[in-house]
Write a protein that holds these residues in place. Structure first.
Motif, short mmCIF file in Angstrom:
data_model
loop_
_atom_site.label_atom_id
_atom_site.label_comp_id
_atom_site.label_asym_id
_atom_site.label_seq_id
_atom_site.Cartn_x
_atom_site.Cartn_y
_atom_site.Cartn_z
N LYS A 145 8.74 -12.48 -8.49
CA LYS A 145 7.55 -12.67 -7.66
C LYS A 145 7.81 -12.24 -6.22
N HIS A 146 8.98 -12.61 -5.71
CA HIS A 146 9.32 -12.34 -4.31
C HIS A 146 10.23 -11.10 -4.19
N THR A 147 9.86 -10.05 -4.90
CA THR A 147 10.62 -8.80 -4.80
C THR A 147 10.45 -8.20 -3.42
N PRO A 148 11.56 -7.98 -2.70
CA PRO A 148 11.44 -7.39 -1.35
C PRO A 148 11.11 -5.90 -1.42
N PHE A 149 10.68 -5.39 -0.30
CA PHE A 149 10.26 -3.99 -0.21
C PHE A 149 11.35 -3.02 -0.65
N TYR A 150 12.60 -3.27 -0.27
CA TYR A 150 13.66 -2.32 -0.64
C TYR A 150 13.88 -2.29 -2.15
N ARG A 151 13.72 -3.45 -2.84
CA ARG A 151 13.83 -3.45 -4.31
C ARG A 151 12.60 -2.82 -4.95
N TYR A 152 11.44 -3.09 -4.37
CA TYR A 152 10.23 -2.43 -4.86
C TYR A 152 10.42 -0.91 -4.79
N GLY A 153 10.91 -0.42 -3.66
CA GLY A 153 11.10 1.02 -3.48
C GLY A 153 12.12 1.62 -4.43
N ARG A 154 13.13 0.84 -4.75
CA ARG A 154 14.20 1.36 -5.61
C ARG A 154 13.83 1.32 -7.09
N PHE A 155 13.15 0.26 -7.50
CA PHE A 155 12.91 0.07 -8.93
C PHE A 155 11.46 0.26 -9.38
N LEU A 156 10.53 -0.43 -8.73
CA LEU A 156 9.16 -0.43 -9.22
C LEU A 156 8.36 0.79 -8.77
N ALA A 157 8.51 1.21 -7.52
CA ALA A 157 7.74 2.36 -7.03
C ALA A 157 8.00 3.62 -7.86
N PRO A 158 9.26 3.96 -8.20
CA PRO A 158 9.48 5.14 -9.03
C PRO A 158 8.81 5.04 -10.40
N TYR A 159 8.83 3.83 -10.97
CA TYR A 159 8.17 3.65 -12.26
C TYR A 159 6.66 3.84 -12.15
N LEU A 160 6.06 3.24 -11.11
CA LEU A 160 4.62 3.39 -10.92
C LEU A 160 4.25 4.85 -10.69
N GLU A 161 5.06 5.54 -9.88
CA GLU A 161 4.80 6.97 -9.63
C GLU A 161 4.92 7.78 -10.91
N ALA A 162 5.90 7.45 -11.75
CA ALA A 162 6.08 8.18 -13.02
C ALA A 162 4.91 7.96 -13.96
N THR A 163 4.19 6.87 -13.78
CA THR A 163 3.04 6.59 -14.65
C THR A 163 1.72 7.00 -14.01
N GLY A 164 1.80 7.71 -12.87
CA GLY A 164 0.60 8.27 -12.27
C GLY A 164 0.09 7.60 -11.02
N ALA A 165 0.78 6.59 -10.52
CA ALA A 165 0.32 5.87 -9.31
C ALA A 165 0.99 6.44 -8.07
N GLU A 166 0.55 7.61 -7.67
CA GLU A 166 1.11 8.21 -6.46
C GLU A 166 0.39 7.68 -5.24
N GLY A 167 1.11 7.64 -4.13
CA GLY A 167 0.50 7.23 -2.88
C GLY A 167 0.24 5.74 -2.76
N MET A 168 1.01 4.92 -3.47
CA MET A 168 0.84 3.47 -3.35
C MET A 168 1.22 3.02 -1.94
N GLU A 169 0.40 2.14 -1.38
CA GLU A 169 0.70 1.53 -0.09
C GLU A 169 1.10 0.08 -0.34
N THR A 170 1.84 -0.48 0.59
CA THR A 170 2.27 -1.86 0.46
C THR A 170 1.69 -2.69 1.60
N VAL A 171 1.53 -3.98 1.31
CA VAL A 171 1.02 -4.90 2.32
C VAL A 171 1.81 -6.20 2.20
N ALA A 172 2.10 -6.81 3.35
CA ALA A 172 2.84 -8.08 3.37
C ALA A 172 2.45 -8.87 4.61
#
Length: 196
Positions: free
Chosen positions: A41-68
């Protein structure tokens, strides 16, 4: 953490910043909800960037923005102190029972704080490699701006219920300890200052 696929927005859940209430309202609207265990739940931005963002981009979610959302460092530490002061933690290594708020903050200022003061860093939570950081950063103390941003971006009306609230306590911090906190953890105040 909430992912809004169509709107290309990821809401990161900085601990002790009211994100449980926001999650409670917006989870049905999100395309992806990461809420359990707390480390996810509390995944920090650097982990999001390393693990989740590449997966989302690979599935078609380019240009995701983050908010905190970031909380003033003294208030944030006060919330942690109160949370760890609750009765069910008595006797545990991370309990703040029988420890003053000054002692808690002084311990937090150390390079390797004791378990009761090891609460992480908001500044590190919202930062990534090479100077990258969360796209949209808001202050907890001006949560109306965050809510207005989310309402406009997601085309929803948001009314929040108070959830996961720590018990009320007097949290007076001595000037000397606050000065030490500002000196030893300057990055925490710089991150909060940078939030809108």
């Amino acid at each position: 953490m909430l992912v809004f696929w169509a709107e290309r927005l990821v809401l990161l859940a900085v601990p002790k910043t009211g994100t449980t209430a926001i999650e409670g309202r917006l989870a049905p609207r999100a395309g992806l909800v990461l809420r359990d265990p707390p480390v996810v739940k509390h995944t920090p931005f650097y982990r999001y960037g390393r693990f989740l963002a590449p997966y989302l981009e690979a599935t078609g979610a380019e240009g995701m923005e983050t908010v905190a959302c970031l909380r003033h460092p003294v208030s944030w530490l006060g919330s942690w102190y109160r949370y760890r002061h609750r009765a069910e933690l008595a006797g545990h290594a991370n309990s703040t029972r029988d420890i003053s708020f000054d002692a808690f903050v002084e311990e937090y200022c150390k390079g390797r704080p004791a378990p009761f003061a090891a609460v992480g860093s908001q500044a590190r939570f919202v930062a990534g490699p090479n100077g990258t950081r969360v796209t949209h950063l808001f202050r907890y103390e001006a949560q109306d701006r965050l809510i207005a941003f989310l309402e406009e971006r997601l085309s929803v009306t948001i009314e929040l219920k108070r959830l996961n609230v720590s018990p009320e306590m007097d949290l007076s911090l001595s000037p000397a300890v606050e000065e030490k906190l500002r000196r030893k953890r300057a990055e925490e105040f710089e991150a909060w200052d940078a939030a809108g």
